[in-house]
Design a protein around this motif. Sequence first.
Motif, PDB file in Angstrom:
ATOM      1  N   GLY A 106       0.805  -1.227   0.000  1.00  0.00           N
ATOM      2  CA  GLY A 106       0.000   0.000   0.000  1.00  0.00           C
ATOM      3  C   GLY A 106       0.828   1.263   0.000  1.00  0.00           C
ATOM      4  N   GLY A 118       5.611   8.592  11.248  1.00  0.00           N
ATOM      5  CA  GLY A 118       4.587   7.908  10.464  1.00  0.00           C
ATOM      6  C   GLY A 118       3.244   7.916  11.179  1.00  0.00           C
ATOM      7  N   GLY A 119       2.190   7.713  10.381  1.00  0.00           N
ATOM      8  CA  GLY A 119       0.848   7.622  10.951  1.00  0.00           C
ATOM      9  C   GLY A 119       0.756   6.496  11.964  1.00  0.00           C
ATOM     10  N   LYS A 120       1.510   5.419  11.693  1.00  0.00           N
ATOM     11  CA  LYS A 120       1.474   4.256  12.580  1.00  0.00           C
ATOM     12  C   LYS A 120       1.844   4.629  14.009  1.00  0.00           C
ATOM     13  CE  LYS A 120       2.053  -0.190  10.365  1.00  0.00           C
ATOM     14  NZ  LYS A 120       2.922  -1.100   9.628  1.00  0.00           N
ATOM     15  N   TRP A 144      -8.074  -2.118   8.473  1.00  0.00           N
ATOM     16  CA  TRP A 144      -6.621  -2.177   8.262  1.00  0.00           C
ATOM     17  C   TRP A 144      -6.053  -3.067   9.357  1.00  0.00           C
ATOM     18  CZ3 TRP A 144      -2.598   1.430  10.540  1.00  0.00           C
ATOM     19  CH2 TRP A 144      -1.344   1.204   9.966  1.00  0.00           C
ATOM     20  N   TYR A 197      -4.940  -2.064  13.160  1.00  0.00           N
ATOM     21  CA  TYR A 197      -5.798  -1.568  14.265  1.00  0.00           C
ATOM     22  C   TYR A 197      -6.033  -2.634  15.341  1.00  0.00           C
ATOM     23  CZ  TYR A 197      -7.049   2.148  10.916  1.00  0.00           C
ATOM     24  OH  TYR A 197      -7.020   3.151  10.008  1.00  0.00           O
ATOM     25  N   ASN A 225     -11.750   4.854   9.721  1.00  0.00           N
ATOM     26  CA  ASN A 225     -10.752   5.026   8.666  1.00  0.00           C
ATOM     27  C   ASN A 225     -11.494   5.254   7.360  1.00  0.00           C
ATOM     28  OD1 ASN A 225      -8.578   2.751   6.877  1.00  0.00           O
ATOM     29  ND2 ASN A 225      -8.323   4.918   7.161  1.00  0.00           N
ATOM     30  N   ASN A 241      -8.746   1.719   4.133  1.00  0.00           N
ATOM     31  CA  ASN A 241      -7.920   0.587   3.713  1.00  0.00           C
ATOM     32  C   ASN A 241      -8.445  -0.607   4.503  1.00  0.00           C
ATOM     33  OD1 ASN A 241      -5.953  -1.313   3.231  1.00  0.00           O
ATOM     34  ND2 ASN A 241      -4.291  -0.193   4.259  1.00  0.00           N
ATOM     35  N   ASP A 256      -8.536   7.888  11.386  1.00  0.00           N
ATOM     36  CA  ASP A 256      -7.319   7.804  10.580  1.00  0.00           C
ATOM     37  C   ASP A 256      -7.682   8.312   9.185  1.00  0.00           C
ATOM     38  OD1 ASP A 256      -5.348   6.945   8.828  1.00  0.00           O
ATOM     39  OD2 ASP A 256      -5.138   4.965   9.720  1.00  0.00           O
ATOM     40  N   MET A 315      -5.579   9.209   6.654  1.00  0.00           N
ATOM     41  CA  MET A 315      -4.378   9.172   5.799  1.00  0.00           C
ATOM     42  C   MET A 315      -4.706   9.289   4.298  1.00  0.00           C
ATOM     43  SD  MET A 315      -1.709   8.677   7.774  1.00  0.00           S
ATOM     44  CE  MET A 315      -0.405   8.047   6.754  1.00  0.00           C
ATOM     45  N   TYR A 316      -5.896   8.825   3.927  1.00  0.00           N
ATOM     46  CA  TYR A 316      -6.227   8.801   2.484  1.00  0.00           C
ATOM     47  C   TYR A 316      -7.184   9.933   2.099  1.00  0.00           C
ATOM     48  CZ  TYR A 316      -4.140   4.143   2.560  1.00  0.00           C
ATOM     49  OH  TYR A 316      -3.263   3.093   2.698  1.00  0.00           O
ATOM     50  N   SER A 376       2.536  10.281   4.335  1.00  0.00           N
ATOM     51  CA  SER A 376       2.879   9.097   3.544  1.00  0.00           C
ATOM     52  C   SER A 376       2.102   8.954   2.238  1.00  0.00           C
ATOM     53  CB  SER A 376       2.672   7.840   4.388  1.00  0.00           C
ATOM     54  OG  SER A 376       3.471   7.875   5.543  1.00  0.00           O
ATOM     55  N   LYS A 377       0.772   8.944   2.353  1.00  0.00           N
ATOM     56  CA  LYS A 377      -0.030   8.620   1.168  1.00  0.00           C
ATOM     57  C   LYS A 377      -0.304   9.862   0.331  1.00  0.00           C
ATOM     58  CE  LYS A 377      -0.373   4.711   3.397  1.00  0.00           C
ATOM     59  NZ  LYS A 377      -0.138   3.337   3.106  1.00  0.00           N
ATOM     60  N   ARG A 382       8.604   8.840   6.885  1.00  0.00           N
ATOM     61  CA  ARG A 382       8.058   8.558   8.218  1.00  0.00           C
ATOM     62  C   ARG A 382       7.579   9.823   8.928  1.00  0.00           C
ATOM     63  NH1 ARG A 382       5.958   5.415   7.304  1.00  0.00           N
ATOM     64  NH2 ARG A 382       5.581   4.537   9.363  1.00  0.00           N
ATOM     65  N   TYR A 442      -7.244   0.877  -3.163  1.00  0.00           N
ATOM     66  CA  TYR A 442      -7.408  -0.573  -3.019  1.00  0.00           C
ATOM     67  C   TYR A 442      -8.778  -1.009  -3.540  1.00  0.00           C
ATOM     68  CZ  TYR A 442      -3.934   0.536   0.557  1.00  0.00           C
ATOM     69  OH  TYR A 442      -2.846   1.014   1.221  1.00  0.00           O
TER      70      TYR A 442
HETATM   71  C1  PLP Z   1      -5.148   3.146   6.962  1.00  0.00           C
HETATM   72  C2  PLP Z   1      -3.698   3.357   7.179  1.00  0.00           C
HETATM   73  N1  PLP Z   1      -3.296   4.044   8.245  1.00  0.00           N
HETATM   74  C3  PLP Z   1      -1.995   4.244   8.497  1.00  0.00           C
HETATM   75  C4  PLP Z   1      -1.029   3.742   7.652  1.00  0.00           C
HETATM   76  C5  PLP Z   1       0.412   3.923   8.022  1.00  0.00           C
HETATM   77  O1  PLP Z   1       0.929   5.121   7.588  1.00  0.00           O
HETATM   78  P1  PLP Z   1       2.454   5.444   7.803  1.00  0.00           P
HETATM   79  O2  PLP Z   1       3.222   4.791   6.705  1.00  0.00           O
HETATM   80  O3  PLP Z   1       2.520   6.942   7.751  1.00  0.00           O
HETATM   81  O4  PLP Z   1       2.861   4.927   9.138  1.00  0.00           O
HETATM   82  C6  PLP Z   1      -1.402   3.018   6.546  1.00  0.00           C
HETATM   83  C7  PLP Z   1      -0.357   2.431   5.666  1.00  0.00           C
HETATM   84  O5  PLP Z   1      -0.545   1.478   4.960  1.00  0.00           O
HETATM   85  C8  PLP Z   1      -2.764   2.819   6.287  1.00  0.00           C
HETATM   86  O6  PLP Z   1      -3.172   2.130   5.224  1.00  0.00           O
END
Ligand code: PLP
Length: 387
Positions: free
Chosen positions: A42, A102-104, A128, A131, A174, A178, A206, A208-209, A236-237, A245, A325
């Motif tokens: 991804g 990173g989002g993680k 995802w 989680y 989310n 994803n 979240d 991110m997208y 990231s995305k 990161r 996706y």
């Molecule tokens: C829904 C979702 N959140 C967070 C992330 C992680 O983002 P990052 O790479 O900034 O940690 C991803 C990465 O695949 C994702 O799909």
Amino acid sequence: MSVHFSLSARVQSLKPSSTVAVSSRALELRRQGIDVISMSVGEPDFDTPPHVKAAAIAAIESGKTKYTAVSGIAELREAISAKFQRENGLSHAADAVTVTSGGKQALFNAFFALLNPGDEVLIPAPYWVSYPEMVAFTGAVPVPVPTTPESGFQLDPGVLEALVTPRTRMIVLNSPGNPTGAVFPPDVLEAVAGIAQRHNLMIVTDEMYEHLVYGAEHISIGTFAPNHTLTVNGASKAYAMTGWRIGYAGGPKAVIAAMNAIQSQSTSNASSVSQYAALAALEQHEETMRFIEMARTAYRERRDVIVAGLNALGLPTPTPHGAFYVMANTDRIDSNELEAARRLLDEARVAVVPGTDFGAPGQVRLSYATDMATIREVLARIEALVG
Ligand SMILES: Cc1ncc(COP(=O)(O)O)c(C=O)c1O
């Protein structure tokens, strides 16, 4: 003499991500000289935009290579605060914002800041993979909220509320999602915000997208329940910066302070150079939006081709309105999605992710963050498999 030691119960309960498992198997086949196409990872196939790279190079050359504040440089937190206001209608002052690796890491810190063992966390499924794993790592209990392919994986707030118990503490959202690509509409978000307020739950959203939407509008749920929402996002995305990161979060100050406390005793600040790069992405807004528009147009064309192609091959695939996706039903290949993914890899030489770990039995996820020629080749290979 061998040394015996035992790993922690916590880490032994952690499942490795199936996304990574599939891509490593694909890499292994590639190492054997087998031509495998990976549709499993991804991340954007675009390069980081030039104005972002230039800012990072300038940061290195001017010595911005030292520790920063744990929560990130002030300029970046100000830029994120302005972004939340401009793009999401959210009011988070710079001291209610934190920058993470990173989002993680933002999600990980948030779960550890907010959850106690035994707490229940509602997570719309398919989800995802990280989680439920991260939530379980804290000792809390992930509770999937089912959605269906027939509805395009739309969340039904009534189904969600019926799963609230006295132990429920949090809802994880989310959207765009994803692995489903589902985008939740304003009325659903408003209803979920109402549930959080009625039952005093925290929403971790979240986003991110957020920029990758096709004919749908992204709305931040924090606009409906500002005191109950932590909004997570990152570079990231949106800006094709997965390797840099940089993630961030905005929300109630007490939650942000707790996340900073966790980060101060674990990783400290996100990379200083990456922070200056993300600052350029946010401050040179028009340049960045031109990049996002280019990427969004490309993803949309690819989505249309892959959805039409898979449906024509007898693999029912709902049209997602966001992210990059698709979820394809693989009954035609095998009623067990793990076996279907194995056949796709070993016989069609296409790596996909089985829905097993996403809470999506009978389905596999394909990422279309790849060029159109590759997508057409993948469809041709699957056609050869299903005949
Ligand atoms: C829904 C979702 N959140 C967070 C992330 C992680 O983002 P990052 O790479 O900034 O940690 C991803 C990465 O695949 C994702 O799909």
